[in-house]
Motif scaffolding. Structure first.
Motif, mmCIF file in Angstrom:
data_model
loop_
_atom_site.group_PDB
_atom_site.id
_atom_site.type_symbol
_atom_site.label_atom_id
_atom_site.label_comp_id
_atom_site.label_asym_id
_atom_site.label_seq_id
_atom_site.Cartn_x
_atom_site.Cartn_y
_atom_site.Cartn_z
ATOM 1 N N ASP A 196 14.849 11.597 13.711
ATOM 2 C CA ASP A 196 16.285 11.783 13.477
ATOM 3 C C ASP A 196 16.494 12.116 12.009
ATOM 4 O O ASP A 196 16.208 11.304 11.130
ATOM 5 C CB ASP A 196 17.026 10.506 13.864
ATOM 6 C CG ASP A 196 18.512 10.701 14.004
ATOM 7 O OD1 ASP A 196 19.071 11.553 13.284
ATOM 8 O OD2 ASP A 196 19.118 9.998 14.824
ATOM 9 N N THR A 197 16.981 13.322 11.728
ATOM 10 C CA THR A 197 17.150 13.772 10.346
ATOM 11 C C THR A 197 18.591 13.628 9.858
ATOM 12 O O THR A 197 18.913 14.063 8.747
ATOM 13 C CB THR A 197 16.731 15.250 10.202
ATOM 14 O OG1 THR A 197 17.651 16.075 10.906
ATOM 15 C CG2 THR A 197 15.322 15.479 10.692
ATOM 16 N N PHE A 239 23.114 8.237 11.606
ATOM 17 C CA PHE A 239 21.979 7.703 12.368
ATOM 18 C C PHE A 239 22.326 6.323 12.929
ATOM 19 O O PHE A 239 22.071 6.045 14.100
ATOM 20 C CB PHE A 239 20.746 7.630 11.465
ATOM 21 C CG PHE A 239 19.600 6.855 12.055
ATOM 22 C CD1 PHE A 239 18.772 7.425 13.006
ATOM 23 C CD2 PHE A 239 19.347 5.551 11.657
ATOM 24 C CE1 PHE A 239 17.706 6.712 13.551
ATOM 25 C CE2 PHE A 239 18.288 4.831 12.192
ATOM 26 C CZ PHE A 239 17.475 5.417 13.139
ATOM 27 N N CYS A 240 22.921 5.479 12.107
ATOM 28 C CA CYS A 240 23.267 4.115 12.546
ATOM 29 C C CYS A 240 24.315 4.123 13.651
ATOM 30 O O CYS A 240 24.241 3.323 14.578
ATOM 31 C CB CYS A 240 23.767 3.292 11.364
ATOM 32 S SG CYS A 240 22.465 2.887 10.186
ATOM 33 N N GLU A 241 25.278 5.023 13.554
ATOM 34 C CA GLU A 241 26.335 5.097 14.573
ATOM 35 C C GLU A 241 25.801 5.563 15.918
ATOM 36 O O GLU A 241 26.261 5.116 16.957
ATOM 37 C CB GLU A 241 27.438 6.051 14.123
ATOM 38 C CG GLU A 241 28.290 5.518 13.012
ATOM 39 C CD GLU A 241 29.338 6.526 12.565
ATOM 40 O OE1 GLU A 241 29.612 7.509 13.298
ATOM 41 O OE2 GLU A 241 29.880 6.325 11.475
ATOM 42 N N GLY A 242 24.822 6.475 15.907
ATOM 43 C CA GLY A 242 24.302 7.037 17.153
ATOM 44 C C GLY A 242 22.821 6.784 17.301
ATOM 45 O O GLY A 242 22.072 7.680 17.682
ATOM 46 N N PHE A 243 22.398 5.562 16.992
ATOM 47 C CA PHE A 243 20.968 5.202 17.008
ATOM 48 C C PHE A 243 20.325 5.504 18.359
ATOM 49 O O PHE A 243 20.859 5.176 19.408
ATOM 50 C CB PHE A 243 20.799 3.714 16.683
ATOM 51 C CG PHE A 243 19.383 3.250 16.767
ATOM 52 C CD1 PHE A 243 18.451 3.631 15.826
ATOM 53 C CD2 PHE A 243 18.970 2.442 17.812
ATOM 54 C CE1 PHE A 243 17.128 3.209 15.911
ATOM 55 C CE2 PHE A 243 17.660 2.010 17.912
ATOM 56 C CZ PHE A 243 16.741 2.400 16.946
ATOM 57 N N ILE A 244 19.174 6.169 18.302
ATOM 58 C CA ILE A 244 18.379 6.458 19.497
ATOM 59 C C ILE A 244 17.181 5.512 19.459
ATOM 60 O O ILE A 244 16.400 5.528 18.501
ATOM 61 C CB ILE A 244 17.901 7.920 19.500
ATOM 62 C CG1 ILE A 244 19.110 8.844 19.507
ATOM 63 C CG2 ILE A 244 16.998 8.178 20.707
ATOM 64 C CD1 ILE A 244 18.786 10.291 19.242
ATOM 65 N N GLU A 245 17.067 4.681 20.475
ATOM 66 C CA GLU A 245 16.014 3.675 20.526
ATOM 67 C C GLU A 245 14.634 4.296 20.290
ATOM 68 O O GLU A 245 14.316 5.343 20.848
ATOM 69 C CB GLU A 245 16.041 2.973 21.887
ATOM 70 C CG GLU A 245 15.200 1.730 21.930
ATOM 71 C CD GLU A 245 15.383 0.974 23.230
ATOM 72 O OE1 GLU A 245 14.393 0.389 23.695
ATOM 73 O OE2 GLU A 245 16.500 0.957 23.760
ATOM 74 N N GLU A 246 13.844 3.646 19.453
ATOM 75 C CA GLU A 246 12.479 4.032 19.092
ATOM 76 C C GLU A 246 12.389 5.338 18.305
ATOM 77 O O GLU A 246 11.322 5.926 18.189
ATOM 78 C CB GLU A 246 11.580 4.086 20.329
ATOM 79 C CG GLU A 246 11.434 2.729 20.995
ATOM 80 C CD GLU A 246 10.442 2.729 22.131
ATOM 81 O OE1 GLU A 246 9.445 3.475 22.066
ATOM 82 O OE2 GLU A 246 10.653 1.965 23.082
ATOM 83 N N SER A 247 13.506 5.816 17.777
ATOM 84 C CA SER A 247 13.455 7.010 16.940
ATOM 85 C C SER A 247 13.062 6.634 15.519
ATOM 86 O O SER A 247 13.154 5.477 15.115
ATOM 87 C CB SER A 247 14.811 7.724 16.930
ATOM 88 O OG SER A 247 15.803 6.909 16.342
#
Length: 74
Positions: A21-22, A28-36
């Motif tokens: 995730d760039t 990033f924190c608002e739309g966190f993707i698990e294990e990214s």
């Protein structure tokens, strides 16, 4: 580089692709993707990517519109 829908994205994750995730940390924190892995697109992006990701790993990038053309050049 191509845009994936959610189903395609999930399928690639199930196949073992690593999510990088760039996006800016606050997004990033608002739309966190698990294990990214969060590697903000900045001056040291390539160095950090090389330190955290093995060369044989397949990568899915999550990025902002403004960074797409820069990532395509990698």
């Amino acid at each position: 580089m191509q845009t994936l829908d959610v189903t395609q994205f999930k399928n690639f994750i199930e196949q073992g692709h690593t999510v990088v995730d760039t996006r800016k940390p606050e997004i990033f924190c608002e739309g966190f993707i698990e294990e990214s892995v969060s590697i903000p697109f900045a001056e040291n992006f390539i160095d950090t990517l090389n330190e955290l990701i093995e060369p044989e790993q397949k990568i899915l990038f999550v990025t902002d519109e403004e960074n797409i053309s820069a990532l395509e050049k990698l």
